[in-house]
Design an enzyme around this catalytic site. Structure first.
Site, PDB file in Angstrom:
ATOM      1  N   ASP A 129     -21.968 -37.659  20.030  1.00 42.74           N
ATOM      2  CA  ASP A 129     -21.103 -36.725  20.741  1.00 42.74           C
ATOM      3  C   ASP A 129     -19.669 -36.829  20.226  1.00 42.74           C
ATOM      4  O   ASP A 129     -18.745 -36.454  20.914  1.00 42.74           O
ATOM      5  CB  ASP A 129     -21.151 -37.017  22.247  1.00 42.74           C
ATOM      6  CG  ASP A 129     -20.727 -38.440  22.549  1.00 42.74           C
ATOM      7  OD1 ASP A 129     -20.408 -39.193  21.602  1.00 42.74           O
ATOM      8  OD2 ASP A 129     -20.707 -38.809  23.739  1.00 42.74           O
ATOM      9  N   ASN A 130     -19.485 -37.380  19.011  1.00 47.15           N
ATOM     10  CA  ASN A 130     -18.100 -37.540  18.558  1.00 47.15           C
ATOM     11  C   ASN A 130     -17.992 -37.438  17.044  1.00 47.15           C
ATOM     12  O   ASN A 130     -18.927 -37.771  16.310  1.00 47.15           O
ATOM     13  CB  ASN A 130     -17.545 -38.875  19.058  1.00 47.15           C
ATOM     14  CG  ASN A 130     -18.263 -40.052  18.433  1.00 47.15           C
ATOM     15  OD1 ASN A 130     -17.884 -40.514  17.350  1.00 47.15           O
ATOM     16  ND2 ASN A 130     -19.334 -40.525  19.072  1.00 47.15           N
ATOM     17  N   CYS A 186     -18.418 -32.759  26.736  1.00 44.77           N
ATOM     18  CA  CYS A 186     -19.286 -32.573  27.906  1.00 44.77           C
ATOM     19  C   CYS A 186     -18.612 -33.108  29.162  1.00 44.77           C
ATOM     20  O   CYS A 186     -18.904 -32.680  30.275  1.00 44.77           O
ATOM     21  CB  CYS A 186     -20.616 -33.280  27.700  1.00 44.77           C
ATOM     22  SG  CYS A 186     -21.474 -32.685  26.272  1.00 44.77           S
TER      23      CYS A 186
END
Ligand SMILES: [Zn+2]
Length: 340
Positions: A129-130, A186
């Site tokens: 997620d990065n 998110c």
């Protein structure tokens, strides 16, 4: 293949793009999934059920209640036990396909462990997620000529791109620098489970094509898809960009780990401390911490609550501290309660 395998994969063998030969090829294939959140869960589940013979699941985090809305490999018991995601995901996958090999690794992907975790696979899948970890995957994959697939989703839209080193564009061709300023995540913009599972499904299909050598069927664009507005777009990514520092200049700055901090922001209100090689005895530490707050541990994780902070510690000494974005505060809590 065994008679059972033929039965298990019968509907996939019937598909003309795969067939019996393709199925046998999948069984000899090796894939690493970096990150077992929503994207990684869906990718791992689909590929395991498709019969990819070896899956390595790498994740640094643990299951929480807010994950269950979209992370399809986890259930309420996993969240209640704060199980490491890699471990919980591997258990679920083994329960639906015991014929394949699943190697779970509770770890943060770093320049130091890249070769060990990502070497010897045919394909690397991005479930992170990065951008920090994605650039690291990109550097390692391009340097080692291993294909990888970028998959991302936030809010109602997602992105996906296949990276075939030295053939198509790499991540740094398209995004030379990681986005700065207020980046949607998110944690800030929320996420629809359908958006993330759609992108994972598309990438799992690209993964099958890649493993099976169906290169003429591979998408050679950066695809974006918004499930709420129904907008889709594609940007050409068929060729490397002439000035790319990574795939043209062969400068692997993220792999060299230049200036990589040992402490990073992680999520909306938490900080991760990447201590390594500091094995922690949970039983002993629990005893020491209990006068200072609430403490609970199992074999994989120790949690310590001291208002307003929540410290989660892994056996190798890595920690996630919730309740602050101040790295100095996190560092001092770690030094005080775990050791400096
Ligand atoms: Zn490039």
């Amino acid at each position: 293949m065994t008679i059972d395998s033929n039965e298990r994969y019968s509907r996939q063998i019937l598909f003309s793009g795969i067939g019996l030969q393709g199925q046998e090829h999948l069984q000899r294939s090796r894939v690493a999934v970096v990150g077992c959140g929503a994207t990684g869960s869906a990718l791992a589940s689909l590929l395991a059920r498709s019969g990819v013979g070896f899956l390595r699941l790498i994740d640094r985090d643990f299951v929480e209640l807010s994950n269950l809305q979209r992370q399809v490999l986890f259930d309420e018991a996993d969240a209640a036990d704060s199980l490491p995601k890699a471990l919980a995901a591997a258990r679920k996958i083994r329960s639906c396909n015991r014929e394949i090999q699943v190697d779970d690794r509770i770890a943060d992907l770093t320049p130091e462990n890249c070769a060990e975790l990502l070497g010897c696979v045919d394909l690397i899948l991005d479930g992170t997620d990065n951008f920090e970890t994605r650039y690291l995957i990109n550097d390692y994959a391009v340097a080692s000529s291993i294909p990888w697939i970028y998959t991302a989703a936030v809010g109602s839209y997602g992105l996906a791109m296949n990276v075939l080193p030295n053939e198509t564009a790499c991540l740094a061709c398209i995004f030379p620098d990681s986005p700065t300023g207020s980046v949607e995540t998110c944690d800030t913009s929320g996420i629809l489970n359908s958006a993330v599972n759609l992108m994972a499904s598309l990438s799992a299909t690209e993964a099958l094509k890649l493993l099976l050598g169906a290169k003429d069927k591979l998408r050679r664009t950066l695809l974006s898809w918004d499930v709420w507005t129904n907008e889709t777009a594609e940007i050409q990514a068929a060729k490397p960009r002439s000035g790319c520092r990574c795939c043209v200049g062969r400068e692997f700055t993220h792999l060299e780990g230049a200036g990589r901090p040992h402490i990073t922001l992680c999520g909306r209100n938490s900080v991760q401390i990447h201590e390594q090689h500091r094995p922690v005895d949970f039983g002993e530490l629990s005893g020491k911490l209990s006068p200072h707050g609430t403490v609970r541990h199992n074999d994989f994780i120790l949690k310590f609550w001291r208002d307003p902070y929540e410290l989660t510690l892994f056996p190798d000494g890595r920690a996630i501290i919730k309740g602050t974005t101040d790295t100095a505060v996190a560092r001092s809590l770690y030094a005080r309660f775990v050791g400096s």
